[in-house]
Each structure stands twice: as C-alpha cells, then as structure tokens.
Motif scaffolding. Structure first.
Motif, PDB file in Angstrom:
ATOM      1  N   VAL A 119      -1.324 -10.687 -10.493  1.00  0.00           N
ATOM      2  CA  VAL A 119      -2.573 -10.793  -9.740  1.00  0.00           C
ATOM      3  C   VAL A 119      -2.244 -11.164  -8.303  1.00  0.00           C
ATOM      4  O   VAL A 119      -1.290 -11.906  -8.031  1.00  0.00           O
ATOM      5  CB  VAL A 119      -3.551 -11.806 -10.382  1.00  0.00           C
ATOM      6  N   LEU A 120      -3.031 -10.621  -7.372  1.00  0.00           N
ATOM      7  CA  LEU A 120      -2.711 -10.718  -5.948  1.00  0.00           C
ATOM      8  C   LEU A 120      -3.942 -11.139  -5.168  1.00  0.00           C
ATOM      9  O   LEU A 120      -5.045 -10.640  -5.428  1.00  0.00           O
ATOM     10  CB  LEU A 120      -2.231  -9.355  -5.444  1.00  0.00           C
ATOM     11  N   LYS A 121      -3.730 -12.030  -4.221  1.00  0.00           N
ATOM     12  CA  LYS A 121      -4.827 -12.479  -3.367  1.00  0.00           C
ATOM     13  C   LYS A 121      -4.363 -12.386  -1.916  1.00  0.00           C
ATOM     14  O   LYS A 121      -3.415 -13.067  -1.508  1.00  0.00           O
ATOM     15  CB  LYS A 121      -5.170 -13.932  -3.714  1.00  0.00           C
ATOM     16  N   TYR A 122      -5.005 -11.484  -1.168  1.00  0.00           N
ATOM     17  CA  TYR A 122      -4.696 -11.296   0.249  1.00  0.00           C
ATOM     18  C   TYR A 122      -5.773 -12.014   1.039  1.00  0.00           C
ATOM     19  O   TYR A 122      -6.961 -11.688   0.904  1.00  0.00           O
ATOM     20  CB  TYR A 122      -4.739  -9.818   0.624  1.00  0.00           C
ATOM     21  N   SER A 123      -5.370 -12.959   1.886  1.00  0.00           N
ATOM     22  CA  SER A 123      -6.339 -13.714   2.668  1.00  0.00           C
ATOM     23  C   SER A 123      -6.261 -13.284   4.124  1.00  0.00           C
ATOM     24  O   SER A 123      -5.178 -13.048   4.652  1.00  0.00           O
ATOM     25  CB  SER A 123      -6.056 -15.212   2.583  1.00  0.00           C
ATOM     26  N   LYS A 158     -15.139  -6.654  -4.176  1.00  0.00           N
ATOM     27  CA  LYS A 158     -16.137  -5.764  -3.567  1.00  0.00           C
ATOM     28  C   LYS A 158     -15.661  -5.469  -2.152  1.00  0.00           C
ATOM     29  O   LYS A 158     -15.271  -6.396  -1.425  1.00  0.00           O
ATOM     30  CB  LYS A 158     -17.479  -6.487  -3.459  1.00  0.00           C
ATOM     31  N   PRO A 159     -15.749  -4.206  -1.721  1.00  0.00           N
ATOM     32  CA  PRO A 159     -15.225  -3.867  -0.381  1.00  0.00           C
ATOM     33  C   PRO A 159     -15.887  -4.640   0.754  1.00  0.00           C
ATOM     34  O   PRO A 159     -15.278  -4.831   1.796  1.00  0.00           O
ATOM     35  CB  PRO A 159     -15.489  -2.373  -0.249  1.00  0.00           C
ATOM     36  N   GLY A 164     -10.288  -4.791   6.596  1.00  0.00           N
ATOM     37  CA  GLY A 164      -8.913  -4.281   6.512  1.00  0.00           C
ATOM     38  C   GLY A 164      -8.576  -4.088   5.036  1.00  0.00           C
ATOM     39  O   GLY A 164      -9.459  -3.844   4.208  1.00  0.00           O
ATOM     40  N   GLY A 165      -7.272  -4.219   4.715  1.00  0.00           N
ATOM     41  CA  GLY A 165      -6.872  -4.234   3.310  1.00  0.00           C
ATOM     42  C   GLY A 165      -6.909  -2.893   2.611  1.00  0.00           C
ATOM     43  O   GLY A 165      -6.865  -2.852   1.378  1.00  0.00           O
ATOM     44  N   ALA A 166      -6.947  -1.778   3.372  1.00  0.00           N
ATOM     45  CA  ALA A 166      -6.952  -0.470   2.698  1.00  0.00           C
ATOM     46  C   ALA A 166      -5.655  -0.275   1.921  1.00  0.00           C
ATOM     47  O   ALA A 166      -4.571  -0.613   2.407  1.00  0.00           O
ATOM     48  CB  ALA A 166      -7.129   0.643   3.727  1.00  0.00           C
ATOM     49  N   LEU A 167      -5.783   0.254   0.723  1.00  0.00           N
ATOM     50  CA  LEU A 167      -4.611   0.643  -0.070  1.00  0.00           C
ATOM     51  C   LEU A 167      -4.362   2.115   0.225  1.00  0.00           C
ATOM     52  O   LEU A 167      -5.224   2.956  -0.022  1.00  0.00           O
ATOM     53  CB  LEU A 167      -4.910   0.424  -1.553  1.00  0.00           C
ATOM     54  N   GLU A 168      -3.192   2.415   0.802  1.00  0.00           N
ATOM     55  CA  GLU A 168      -2.914   3.795   1.218  1.00  0.00           C
ATOM     56  C   GLU A 168      -1.639   4.300   0.565  1.00  0.00           C
ATOM     57  O   GLU A 168      -0.686   3.526   0.370  1.00  0.00           O
ATOM     58  CB  GLU A 168      -2.750   3.857   2.741  1.00  0.00           C
ATOM     59  N   ARG A 203     -11.281 -12.163   1.667  1.00  0.00           N
ATOM     60  CA  ARG A 203     -10.200 -12.184   0.675  1.00  0.00           C
ATOM     61  C   ARG A 203     -10.239 -10.888  -0.117  1.00  0.00           C
ATOM     62  O   ARG A 203     -11.300 -10.451  -0.524  1.00  0.00           O
ATOM     63  CB  ARG A 203     -10.406 -13.304  -0.339  1.00  0.00           C
ATOM     64  N   ARG A 204      -9.074 -10.321  -0.332  1.00  0.00           N
ATOM     65  CA  ARG A 204      -8.986  -9.127  -1.178  1.00  0.00           C
ATOM     66  C   ARG A 204      -8.151  -9.470  -2.405  1.00  0.00           C
ATOM     67  O   ARG A 204      -6.996  -9.874  -2.274  1.00  0.00           O
ATOM     68  CB  ARG A 204      -8.335  -7.973  -0.418  1.00  0.00           C
TER      69      ARG A 204
END
Ligand SMILES: O=C(O)CCC(=O)C(=O)O
Ligand SMILES: [Fe+2]
Length: 217
Positions: A119-123, A158-159, A164-168, A203-204
């Motif tokens: 599990v990942l949390k991007y702040s 939820k977007p 930011g935070g796009a998964l490409e 947060r993503r």
C-alpha cells in the motif's frame, strides 16, 4: 493528444476504455503486451475507503526501489506491506482481474503472488515536498522482484482529493495516463516503463502488487 493507434500492430484500445480486449485479437495476433488492461470499477468506493482507513492506521515506511534500493530522487512515498487477512476479500478480487487481463492481453506463464500487496501513500505536503515515483520498471535485480511478470496497480483515492499524481505508462516514447477513477485496477507487464507524477496537493493512495512466474523466454 494521445493516439488511438500506435505502431502497425492490431488496433489498441484507449487504455481507459479497456475492459476485455479478446474480441480485438485476431486468431494469430500477437499478444497486446504494449497496452494496459484497465478495469475502472474493480473496487467500489466503499472498498477503497476501507483500504485507505487501514493504511491510515499503519506506521508507514519510506518506499524503496524494486530490489530494496533506497533512492529518494527516484521514489518518494510512504509504503507498507498489507496484512491481507485484514482485507479478506481483496486477494480473490485481484486474482479475478489478473486472470482476465492475462487471458486477454498477456498470455504469460504465471505462478502466483510472491510478495503480497504494497500500500502506498503519496503526500503533497508543501513542507516536505511532493511524493512521486519517477520513470521505472518493476522488474528488479534481486530477490522476488526478478521474477515479476505483471504489475497490478489500483487507484484507491478519488481524483479530486489530490493534485498531480498521474500514473503514466510509456510503451513507445509517449507518456500515456492511465485511468484515475477511484477503484480502477490496471495490469501492465512488469517490464513496462511507468511513473507516478509528483503529488502537489492532498494525498494519493494506491496499491501495487506483482504476479510472478518463470523467466520470460
Ligand atoms: O502508485 C502507483 O499507482 C504505482 C506505484 C508503482 O509503480 C510501484 O509501486 O511500482
Ligand atoms: Fe512501479
């Protein structure tokens, strides 16, 4: 603009529209290894919230690269391995979509999940700077990461709760964003170049896991 046809191969559907590609494969068509299999409603919003609440109850660690290398200029994220008994329905759900993706896109020989779920949390904190995961592939040089064949990536947030935070993904030189809807599950070969753009606010949360198998040949 993202092209709807790339290369000379069979028509490759837009990643966001991708559900079941089987009908698009000709009899002798090559496998669609240069396309993500994307399932927008794999998890319900309630199921995503359940996992997020679990992540928030954990002490997370700073993420490392595939193979365990620390590289804060390439990856900045808080992560932890999930105790799958705490989300008992999750394994079966992921297996269902992996089986679907592997029969439609990636006819790989697979043996199972050797690493569990991460599990990942991007702040996007102004003070500590944005979290991100720069261009990388998931196949690593050591340990279980060497036998990763499919990467499974789930959008838990939820977007509108982060910026930011796009998964490409990058199959042929063009960065292609994958779906951001909460509950979207994407399957890509673990040799695919991909990244998570810097999260500049909010947060993503996401979940990553890998399906392992014998060496590609
Ligand atoms: O957070 C994501 O959606 C992707 C994470 C990722 O690429 C990884 O953990 O290897
Ligand atoms: Fe990755």
């Amino acid at each position: 603009m993202r092209p709807s046809h790339r290369g000379n191969g069979p028509h490759r559907p837009e990643p966001d529209a991708g559900l079941d590609y089987r009908g698009l494969l000709g009899h002798n068509a090559p496998p669609l290894v240069y396309a993500a299999a994307t399932y927008p409603d794999a998890l319900s919003p309630e199921e995503c919230q359940q996992i997020i609440a679990h992540i928030d109850s954990q002490d997370l660690r700073r993420g490392r690269l595939a193979g365990g290398l620390k590289a804060p200029l390439i990856r900045s994220v808080a992560s932890e391995w999930l105790d799958e008994h705490q989300i008992p329905w999750l394994t079966e759900r992921i297996v269902k979509y992996v089986a679907r993706a592997n029969s439609s896109n990636f006819p790989f020989d697979l043996l199972g999940f050797d690493e569990g779920f991460q599990v990942l949390k991007y702040s996007g904190d102004a003070l500590s700077g944005p979290d991100f995961y720069d261009w990388h592939i998931d196949m690593g040089h050591s340990g279980a990461s060497q036998s990763r064949k499919l990467s499974v990536l789930i959008q838990l947030s939820k977007p509108d709760t982060y910026q930011g935070g796009a998964l490409e993904v990058n199959f042929d030189g063009t960065a292609i964003p994958l779906g951001t809807a909460q509950g979207t599950l994407c399957v890509i070969p673990s040799f695919t170049l991909h990244r998570v753009c810097p999260v500049t606010a909010g947060r993503r949360y996401s979940l990553a896991t890998w399906v392992h198998g014998p060496t590609f040949k």
